[in-house]
Motif scaffolding. Structure first.
Motif, PDB file in Angstrom:
ATOM      1  N   GLU A 368       0.833  -1.154   0.064  1.00  0.00           N
ATOM      2  CA  GLU A 368      -0.115   0.054   0.099  1.00  0.00           C
ATOM      3  C   GLU A 368       0.835   1.426  -0.001  1.00  0.00           C
ATOM      4  N   SER A 369       0.345   2.443  -0.234  1.00  0.00           N
ATOM      5  CA  SER A 369       0.964   3.597  -0.351  1.00  0.00           C
ATOM      6  C   SER A 369       1.926   4.094   0.815  1.00  0.00           C
ATOM      7  N   ASP A 370       1.239   3.994   1.860  1.00  0.00           N
ATOM      8  CA  ASP A 370       1.721   4.799   2.931  1.00  0.00           C
ATOM      9  C   ASP A 370       3.415   4.085   3.505  1.00  0.00           C
ATOM     10  N   VAL A 371       3.950   4.774   4.255  1.00  0.00           N
ATOM     11  CA  VAL A 371       5.459   4.531   4.473  1.00  0.00           C
ATOM     12  C   VAL A 371       5.599   3.291   5.334  1.00  0.00           C
ATOM     13  N   LEU A 372       4.506   3.052   6.375  1.00  0.00           N
ATOM     14  CA  LEU A 372       4.739   1.930   7.188  1.00  0.00           C
ATOM     15  C   LEU A 372       4.007   0.634   6.619  1.00  0.00           C
ATOM     16  N   SER A 373       3.770   0.648   5.480  1.00  0.00           N
ATOM     17  CA  SER A 373       2.964  -0.485   4.792  1.00  0.00           C
ATOM     18  C   SER A 373       3.600  -1.845   4.657  1.00  0.00           C
ATOM     19  N   GLY A 374       5.040  -1.627   4.575  1.00  0.00           N
ATOM     20  CA  GLY A 374       6.114  -2.852   4.582  1.00  0.00           C
ATOM     21  C   GLY A 374       6.107  -3.255   5.828  1.00  0.00           C
ATOM     22  N   VAL A 375       6.281  -2.400   7.156  1.00  0.00           N
ATOM     23  CA  VAL A 375       5.972  -3.208   8.571  1.00  0.00           C
ATOM     24  C   VAL A 375       4.634  -3.876   8.528  1.00  0.00           C
ATOM     25  N   ARG A 376       3.604  -3.531   8.233  1.00  0.00           N
ATOM     26  CA  ARG A 376       2.264  -4.360   8.276  1.00  0.00           C
ATOM     27  C   ARG A 376       2.407  -5.517   7.594  1.00  0.00           C
ATOM     28  N   PHE A 377       2.925  -5.488   6.289  1.00  0.00           N
ATOM     29  CA  PHE A 377       3.059  -6.534   5.558  1.00  0.00           C
ATOM     30  C   PHE A 377       3.893  -7.873   6.309  1.00  0.00           C
ATOM     31  N   GLN A 378       5.083  -7.408   6.850  1.00  0.00           N
ATOM     32  CA  GLN A 378       5.754  -8.322   7.499  1.00  0.00           C
ATOM     33  C   GLN A 378       4.945  -8.688   8.607  1.00  0.00           C
ATOM     34  N   ARG A 379       4.395  -7.974   9.282  1.00  0.00           N
ATOM     35  CA  ARG A 379       3.654  -8.348  10.803  1.00  0.00           C
ATOM     36  C   ARG A 379       2.380  -9.457  10.339  1.00  0.00           C
TER      37      ARG A 379
END
Ligand SMILES: Cc1cc2nc3c(=O)[nH]c(=O)nc-3n(C[C@H](O)[C@H](O)[C@H](O)COP(=O)(O)OP(=O)(O)OC[C@H]3O[C@@H](n4cnc5c(N)ncnc54)[C@H](O)[C@@H]3O)c2cc1C
Length: 519
Positions: A368-379
């Motif tokens: 997704e576009s927001d900065v922390l989307s990678g963190v959410r994906f990992q989690r």
């Protein structure tokens, strides 16, 4: 010194032949000393040991030899970076995070006389080892874990010191590792490694040196807020009180998700970046030795074999990462309700299995576009793996062949999983997105075809591997400072400026030198 490269022996040759060949290449010029500088194993076609030797003469003779023969390379001796003493008024610099980035930054600042204060959320190594061992034995996940605590994420690792960066600071870091307890063979090995057992001693010795030089290391102390005045850092709030400061180094590592959120909320400029996710492949070390060394497998002159494999389709790659010969797959979670795998080995690399992450790139456009989307994906992946493992920090595990065929099989295999507290048979296709699974399957097929006997299909997979690098970058300007807050230096892997122990340590030193020199 003169470097004599490409001296090639078979594993059966006596190592003294290296010096005979080196002397022959010098054609009668007698050096003051000859030393092995690098030793590598080449398995591309025939198995060969490849050496570089350094020969010392006086400088004029060295330059004359290099001019006479292009194969003799003149190089200045390895030098430790000079650290000038520095007098600064005001508060001592504060370094947050005591992984390789923060540690080498603090050590360099301490050597310059700046008496840094280190703030580390995890515990000192002695206490940390107990917490981690308890977790691996089935106990609770503590705030001090494989990601957090003295030495940072790399303490429970293979301690591989290979790096793609070509910085003059690398020599200084290696020399310091030897000074603080590593075997001096890391100065010559083409692929140096230290091992968890030795790393634990080294990080304690570095802490003691910083303290001896007047620095302070505050363990079990988490940075929770920043005090910023007129776009300039004025202090930090921690779980153990406030510390005023005008220079703050943020060496947080890739797993400090709560702190990344806090920085974003404080207006720090951050961007999402590519990272990778996948699984840990475990095979018998014997299998890897046979695939890489053929008839020389088990030869006493050869170390346990390593591999580095990769394949790309368009923008997406699948590759082996953090390969640990004779190692163990380790539970590396730092958040409740998530399973994370990684790998470590001891200095002897004498475990029965070899393991490596097989990882697939995740591109910013997958998120997704927001900065922390990678963190959410990992989690999300970590939480799925937790559930598949039985919600008790056991990891989902599967034979590679069963993963390829998307079937729930059984774990009866000659390869015994090393992950503790334990594994549970599950289909890893249910833990990872389809684009990752598809690329992993392509990768296994390509790797097995490319190297006869590699037999990843005969191995087992444990998941999920999500913490390969930071999914965010904390921007910094040419002054190495955060553009929105003067005096704050984002550092190391968590900030997106390093990948691995060596590059994080060098980044820490680079920032310290910038602060010391003030240019
Ligand atoms: C199991 C494992 C094996 C690995 N093996 C290797 C290997 O063999 N070779 C290699 O090159 N790399 C390896 N790595 C990667 C390597 O560990 C990292 O690249 C490296 O540690 C990054 O260094 P760093 O200093 O940037 O961050 P880190 O080492 O992650 O250190 C960050 C520190 O900051 C602390 N911190 C975070 N937030 C706060 C806060 N708010 N307040 C106070 N403290 C905070 C954390 O507790 C942590 O100790 C491995 C990683 C793991 C997990």
């Amino acid at each position: 010194m003169i470097i004599i490269n490409d001296i090639i022996l078979t594993p059966d040759d006596n190592e003294d032949r290296v010096f005979e060949i080196a002397k022959r290449r010098l054609r009668g010029d007698v050096p003051d000393s000859l030393e092995i500088r690098k030793k590598a194993v080449d398995t591309r076609r025939l198995v060969r040991l490849v050496y570089s030797v350094s020969a010392h003469f006086d400088e004029n003779a060295e330059k004359r030899l290099a001019a006479r023969d292009k194969k003799l390379v003149y190089r200045r001796d390895v030098q430790k970076t000079e650290i000038p003493m520095c007098e600064k008024n005001g508060n001592p610099p504060v370094v947050v995070g005591f992984g390789p980035g923060g540690m080498f930054c603090a050590l360099t600042l301490a050597r310059a006389g700046l008496k840094p204060i280190v703030v580390e959320r995890g515990s000192a190594i002695e206490k940390r080892q107990l917490s981690v061992e308890k977790f691996w034995a089935g106990g609770p996940l503590s705030d001090t874990n494989v990601q957090f605590g003295e030495g940072g994420a790399g303490t429970f690792s293979d301690g591989k010191l290979t790096t793609g960066i070509n910085s003059p600071l690398c020599d200084s870091v290696l020399i310091d590792f030897v000074k603080f307890g590593a075997n001096k063979e890391i100065l010559t090995a083409a692929k140096p490694h230290i091992g968890t057992d030795v790393l634990c001693k080294i990080v304690r010795n570095i802490r003691c040196e910083i303290e001896k030089l007047g620095g302070k290391v505050l363990f079990d102390t988490k940075l929770t807020e920043l005090s910023i005045k007129n776009n300039k850092i004025a202090g930090v709030k921690t779980t153990n009180g406030e510390i005023p400061c005008d220079t703050l180094i943020l060496a947080l590592g890739h797993s400090a998700r709560d702190t990344q959120e806090m920085l974003l909320a404080n207006g720090f400029e951050m961007e999402k970046k590519a990272f990778s996710v996948g699984v840990r492949l475990e095979q018998k070390q014997e299998t890897v030795n046979r695939a890489m060394y053929g008839e020389y497998a088990g030869h006493p002159a050869l170390p346990p074999a390593e591999y580095k494999l990769s394949y790309r389709e368009g923008n997406r790659g699948v590759y082996s990462f953090c390969m640990c010969p004779g190692g163990y797959v380790v539970a590396s979670a730092s958040e409740e309700g998530g399973v994370v795998t990684n790998g470590m080995s001891l200095h002897g690399r004498d475990g029965e299995n070899a393991n490596a992450a097989i990882a697939v790139s995740v591109l910013p456009e997958d998120l997704e576009s927001d900065v922390l989307s990678g963190v959410r994906f990992q989690r999300m992946l970590e939480q799925k793996a937790y559930k598949l493992g039985g919600s008790n920090y056991f990891a989902p595990c599967q034979k590679t062949l069963d993963f390829i065929e998307c079937r729930k099989g059984n774990l009866v295999s000659s390869v015994k999983p090393t992950y503790r507290p334990g594994v549970r048979e599950a289909d890893l296709n249910d833990a990872l997105p389809k684009f990752v699974c598809d690329m992993l399957k392509t990768g296994f097929a390509v790797f097995d075809k490319g190297r006869r006997g590699f037999d990843s299909m005969g191995g087992i997979l444990t998941g999920v591997e999500t913490r390969t690098s930071s999914p965010v970058r904390i921007l910094r300007n040419e002054e190495l400072q955060a553009p929105s807050c003067k005096g704050v230096y984002p550092c190391g892997e968590g900030a997106g400026y390093a990948g691995g122990i060596m590059s994080a340590a060098c980044d820490g030193m680079k920032i310290a030198m910038k602060i010391i020199k003030g240019d």
